[in-house]
Scaffold this motif. Structure first.
Motif, short mmCIF file in Angstrom:
data_model
loop_
_atom_site.label_atom_id
_atom_site.label_comp_id
_atom_site.label_asym_id
_atom_site.label_seq_id
_atom_site.Cartn_x
_atom_site.Cartn_y
_atom_site.Cartn_z
N ILE A 115 42.44 37.27 54.68
CA ILE A 115 43.39 37.46 55.79
C ILE A 115 43.20 36.37 56.84
N GLU A 116 41.95 36.09 57.16
CA GLU A 116 41.65 35.06 58.16
C GLU A 116 42.17 33.70 57.70
N ALA A 117 41.98 33.37 56.43
CA ALA A 117 42.44 32.09 55.90
C ALA A 117 43.96 32.00 55.92
N ALA A 118 44.64 33.12 55.65
CA ALA A 118 46.10 33.13 55.68
C ALA A 118 46.62 32.90 57.09
N ILE A 119 45.95 33.47 58.07
CA ILE A 119 46.35 33.27 59.47
C ILE A 119 46.12 31.81 59.87
N ALA A 120 45.00 31.25 59.44
CA ALA A 120 44.71 29.84 59.74
C ALA A 120 45.79 28.94 59.15
N LYS A 121 46.26 29.26 57.94
CA LYS A 121 47.30 28.46 57.30
C LYS A 121 48.62 28.53 58.07
N ASN A 122 48.77 29.59 58.87
CA ASN A 122 50.00 29.77 59.64
C ASN A 122 49.81 29.33 61.10
N GLY A 123 48.93 28.36 61.29
CA GLY A 123 48.73 27.82 62.63
C GLY A 123 47.97 28.74 63.56
N GLY A 124 47.19 29.66 62.98
CA GLY A 124 46.39 30.56 63.79
C GLY A 124 47.13 31.80 64.25
N LYS A 125 48.36 32.00 63.76
CA LYS A 125 49.16 33.16 64.14
C LYS A 125 49.41 34.06 62.93
N VAL A 126 49.48 35.36 63.19
CA VAL A 126 49.82 36.30 62.13
C VAL A 126 51.28 36.08 61.73
N PRO A 127 51.56 35.85 60.46
CA PRO A 127 52.96 35.65 60.03
C PRO A 127 53.83 36.85 60.40
N ASP A 128 55.04 36.57 60.88
CA ASP A 128 55.97 37.63 61.25
C ASP A 128 56.53 38.34 60.02
N ASP A 129 56.68 37.62 58.93
CA ASP A 129 57.25 38.16 57.69
C ASP A 129 56.14 38.76 56.86
N ILE A 130 56.15 40.08 56.67
CA ILE A 130 55.06 40.75 55.93
C ILE A 130 54.99 40.27 54.50
N ALA A 131 56.14 39.97 53.87
CA ALA A 131 56.12 39.49 52.49
C ALA A 131 55.41 38.15 52.41
N ALA A 132 55.72 37.26 53.36
CA ALA A 132 55.06 35.96 53.38
C ALA A 132 53.57 36.11 53.68
N PHE A 133 53.23 37.03 54.58
CA PHE A 133 51.83 37.28 54.93
C PHE A 133 51.06 37.77 53.71
N ARG A 134 51.62 38.74 53.00
CA ARG A 134 50.97 39.26 51.79
C ARG A 134 50.77 38.17 50.75
N GLN A 135 51.80 37.35 50.55
CA GLN A 135 51.70 36.30 49.54
C GLN A 135 50.61 35.30 49.91
#
Length: 387
Positions: free
Chosen positions: A315-335
């Protein structure tokens, strides 16, 4: 902060009720026939709460935690899964039984939601066909193969397998039998004994085992069933030394309840035990020192803490990939979390398991044998690769 468990379960969740950008949904057998091993559901819940209390969550975002009770009932588990995915919009789901994950495996792929299964069934481990399912160690079949190799190495020949009448019991045994690995190790399968999952008396089955006089009885069952097996084995004069179980047969309840009748029993060990002299215990002790109640102080809790570690890393790595922000799109976040999960390599788990990598979706495939000696599980061999 003491948890009011009964009230929380009645409300259907444990943890913060405050809105959060990151939701993690966990279900287990909090009550029911397999509750003795439910530390593996409390473990990840506590690890995420540890992050909330010490680091403000993940990348500064509080994690909303749900711990739900599936009661080892398939229909309940299936309903919980849908709640986690649809209603709660969980970015990661941690689920319980072999029966439920086998029933849900195609749905999990369709929903594209990262899923950490408590089952070790090889039938749900396939990074290509089932790319969203992860587990936390060697499959049941790999665990059984460790025991078969150990039997062959010791000069034993004759084998009996026991398992309950459910998917958890039947599936792995069928896979191993069909693979011919028993014969490949020069062993003879004398009998396969299936018994009711909720059986309270297995004396007749123990007499059947005794008549075969095997060198080893491999038990593909959980702690409640093993307690009945070893108790009734002692009744008919069978030593616990003949019996070997899987990871779900390492429980303090076994020597505590059976005493001398458990001496010599062996089981597959994948995780360092609670209280081990490892760095992860320092974090657990610090968590407890803040007033948090540890519900289960056993190896299964350590399994769960490890699951929390790797889920949080992804989860932390996914947030880092999104510029340090939690993705707004849950589908994109899950992927993104799924992709980062698969990319985890040599994660330091604080000694719970050797450095964990998830390219194969297992984390670790190392295990060793542990034997009950003097009322405690004692390692009797080195860590070996179960593949």
């Amino acid at each position: 902060m003491k948890k009011l468990i009964a009230a929380a379960l009645a409300a259907g969740l444990l943890g913060s009720a405050r809105a959060a950008d990151i939701t993690v949904c966990i279900w287990g057998t909090i009550t029911g026939p397999d509750a003795l091993v439910n530390g593996m559901s409390y473990g990840p819940r506590d690890y995420f709460e540890f992050l909330n209390q010490t680091k403000g969550g993940i990348a500064g975002n509080k994690v909303k935690l749900l711990l739900l009770d599936g009661r080892y009932k398939l229909d309940e588990e299936l309903k919980i899964y849908r709640r986690c995915v649809d209603q709660e919009q969980a970015v990661y789901v941690n689920g319980w039984s072999t029966g439920s994950v086998k029933a849900l495996r195609d749905q999990i792929t369709q929903d594209k939601v990262p899923f950490m299964t408590q089952s070790y069934a090889s039938e749900v481990l396939d990074p290509q066909k089932l790319p969203y399912i992860f587990m936390a160690g060697p499959t049941y079949e790999q665990q059984m193969i460790i025991a078969l190799r150990d039997l062959a190495k010791s000069g034993g020949k004759n084998l009996v397998i026991m398992h309950p009448d459910n998917e958890y019991g039947r599936g792995p045994v069928n896979v191993v039998r069909q693979s011919k690995v028993i014969e490949g190790n020069g062993l003879t399968l004398q009998d396969t004994i299936e018994f009711p999952y909720d059986a309270q008396d297995l004396t007749a089955q123990m007499l059947r085992v005794k008549a075969k006089n095997p060198d080893m009885v491999y038990v593909q069952a959980s702690t409640p069933q093993l307690l009945v097996i070893l108790r009734d084995a002692a009744k008919v004069g069978l030593s616990a030394k003949k019996f070997v179980g899987n990871i779900y047969n390492i429980s303090p309840a076994i020597p505590e309840q059976l005493g001398a009748n458990a001496e010599g029993f062996r089981a597959i060990q994948v995780y360092s035990d609670f209280g081990s002299d490892i760095p992860a215990m320092a974090d657990i002790k610090a968590f407890e020192a803040k007033g948090n109640e540890i519900q289960k102080r056993d190896v299964y809790y350590m399994k769960g803490w490890f699951e929390g570690q790797v889920m949080a890393k992804a989860i932390e790595a996914a947030i880092a990939k999104n510029g340090g922000k939690v993705p707004d799109d849950i589908a994109a976040f899950r992927q993104s979390v799924r992709n980062e999960m698969e990319g985890l390599k040599d994660v330091d788990t604080g000694g719970i398991v050797p450095p964990a990598s998830y390219a194969n979706h297992q984390g670790s495939t190392q295990a060793r044998m542990a034997e009950i000696k003097g009322g405690k599980y004692v390692p009797v061999g080195d860590w070996i690769d179960a593949r």
